[in-house]
Design a protein around this motif. Structure first.
Motif, PDB file in Angstrom:
ATOM      1  N   GLN A  75       0.805  -1.220   0.000  1.00 57.05           N
ATOM      2  CA  GLN A  75       0.000   0.000   0.000  1.00 57.05           C
ATOM      3  C   GLN A  75       0.839   1.271   0.000  1.00 57.05           C
ATOM      4  OE1 GLN A  75      -2.161  -0.751   3.583  1.00 57.05           O
ATOM      5  NE2 GLN A  75      -3.829  -1.810   2.527  1.00 57.05           N
ATOM      6  N   LEU A  76       2.160   1.120   0.004  1.00 59.43           N
ATOM      7  CA  LEU A  76       3.041   2.280   0.118  1.00 59.43           C
ATOM      8  C   LEU A  76       2.915   3.283  -1.025  1.00 59.43           C
ATOM      9  CD1 LEU A  76       5.040   3.556   2.037  1.00 59.43           C
ATOM     10  CD2 LEU A  76       6.856   2.339   0.857  1.00 59.43           C
ATOM     11  N   PRO A  77       2.878   2.869  -2.299  1.00 57.71           N
ATOM     12  CA  PRO A  77       2.743   3.872  -3.363  1.00 57.71           C
ATOM     13  C   PRO A  77       1.479   4.733  -3.223  1.00 57.71           C
ATOM     14  CG  PRO A  77       3.433   1.784  -4.297  1.00 57.71           C
ATOM     15  CD  PRO A  77       3.094   1.528  -2.856  1.00 57.71           C
ATOM     16  N   ALA A  78       0.362   4.114  -2.891  1.00 57.93           N
ATOM     17  CA  ALA A  78      -0.880   4.869  -2.704  1.00 57.93           C
ATOM     18  C   ALA A  78      -0.782   5.760  -1.468  1.00 57.93           C
ATOM     19  CB  ALA A  78      -2.069   3.918  -2.582  1.00 57.93           C
ATOM     20  N   ALA A  79      -0.120   5.263  -0.410  1.00 52.47           N
ATOM     21  CA  ALA A  79       0.041   6.049   0.813  1.00 52.47           C
ATOM     22  C   ALA A  79       0.911   7.278   0.566  1.00 52.47           C
ATOM     23  CB  ALA A  79       0.638   5.182   1.915  1.00 52.47           C
ATOM     24  N   ILE A  80       1.946   7.119  -0.255  1.00 57.57           N
ATOM     25  CA  ILE A  80       2.819   8.262  -0.574  1.00 57.57           C
ATOM     26  C   ILE A  80       2.016   9.325  -1.308  1.00 57.57           C
ATOM     27  CG2 ILE A  80       4.795   9.004  -1.969  1.00 57.57           C
ATOM     28  CD1 ILE A  80       6.046   6.238  -1.353  1.00 57.57           C
ATOM     29  N   ASP A  81       1.260   8.918  -2.314  1.00 57.37           N
ATOM     30  CA  ASP A  81       0.443   9.878  -3.064  1.00 57.37           C
ATOM     31  C   ASP A  81      -0.590  10.553  -2.172  1.00 57.37           C
ATOM     32  OD1 ASP A  81       1.835   9.390  -5.403  1.00 57.37           O
ATOM     33  OD2 ASP A  81       0.405   7.882  -6.124  1.00 57.37           O
ATOM     34  N   ALA A  82      -1.245   9.767  -1.317  1.00 53.89           N
ATOM     35  CA  ALA A  82      -2.254  10.332  -0.408  1.00 53.89           C
ATOM     36  C   ALA A  82      -1.614  11.311   0.566  1.00 53.89           C
ATOM     37  CB  ALA A  82      -2.950   9.198   0.347  1.00 53.89           C
ATOM     38  N   THR A  83      -0.429  10.967   1.061  1.00 54.93           N
ATOM     39  CA  THR A  83       0.274  11.847   1.994  1.00 54.93           C
ATOM     40  C   THR A  83       0.696  13.142   1.311  1.00 54.93           C
ATOM     41  OG1 THR A  83       1.048   9.930   3.244  1.00 54.93           O
ATOM     42  CG2 THR A  83       2.217  12.000   3.597  1.00 54.93           C
TER      43      THR A  83
END
Length: 181
Positions: A75-83
Motif C-alpha cells: 500500500q506504500l505507493p498509494a500512501a505516498i500519493d495520499a500523503t
C-alpha cells in the motif's frame, strides 16, 4: 570505574553561539541564493496547489522512511500519493510566512550545494537509500544546531499530520475515527 569529564567543556556557550550564527547565516544565504537563481519557483507542480516540482523528489524520498511500519509495503505507493496530497492541502492553508519558511527548508534540501553538507546525501534524492535518509534525519535530530533540529521536526510533523489526517491510517494506530453524528 568512575566517569571523568574534561576540565573544560569541549564546546563552550560562546562556541555554540558562533556555530549557530554561522549555520543560520549559511542557511539564509542558501535560501536567498535559491530564490535568486530561480530554484525556488513559486509555481506549483501539476496536480498540486502548493508543492513544486523541486519539492516532490525530496518528499517522495522522505515519506516512505517516515511512514515505515505504519503502512504495508503493497500500500506504500498509494500512501505516498495520499500523503503528498494531504500535505499539499495543509500547506495551502498555512499563513504566508509559515509557507515561506517551509519552502525555504525544502529549497535548502533541494539544492545540491546545501543538501550534501547539511544532510550527507550528495547525490539526488531519487538515488538516496532509506538508510541514507534515516542517517540524515538522525543527524539533524542530534545536531548541535537548533535550526537543523527544527527543520527535522518540521518535516516530521508535516508528513505525519498529512498521513494521520487520512481515514486509512487510523486503523494502524487504533483510532476508531470520529464519532458518528
Amino acid at each position: 570505574m568512575t566517569p571523568s569529564l574534561p576540565a573544560t567543556p569541549v564546546l563552550s556557550r560562546r562556541g555554540l553561539l558562533k556555530i549557530s550564527l554561522g549555520a543560520s547565516a549559511f542557511l539564509a544565504t542558501a535560501g536567498l541564493g535559491a530564490s535568486l537563481s530561480g530554484c525556488s519557483s513559486g509555481s506549483a507542480a501539476h496536480g498540486f496547489a502548493v508543492l513544486r516540482d523541486s519539492d516532490l523528489p525530496i518528499l517522495r524520498a522522505l515519506v516512505p522512511v517516515l511512514l515505515e511500519g505504519a503502512v504495508a509495503a503493497g500500500q506504500l505507493p498509494a500512501a505516498i500519493d495520499a500523503t503528498l496530497n494531504g500535505l499539499d492541502r495543509s500547506l495551502d492553508h498555512l499563513s504566508p510566512e509559515m509557507l515561506k519558511l517551509t519552502r525555504q527548508l525544502l529549497d535548502v534540501l533541494a539544492m545540491g550545494i546545501t543538501r550534501g553538507p547539511l544532510t550527507g546525501i550528495w547525490g539526488s534524492w531519487e538515488s538516496a537509500s532509506a538508510e541514507d535518509i534515516r542517517h540524515f534525519l538522525d543527524r539533524w535530530e542530534n545536531s548541535a544546531i537548533g535550526l537543523l533540529r527544527q527543520g527535522r521536526a518540521s518535516l516530521l510533523q508535516l508528513v505525519t499530520m498529512a498521513w494521520y489526517g487520512r481515514a486509512e491510517s487510523w486503523a494502524h494506530c487504533g483510532y476508531p475515527g470520529p464519532p458518528r453524528i
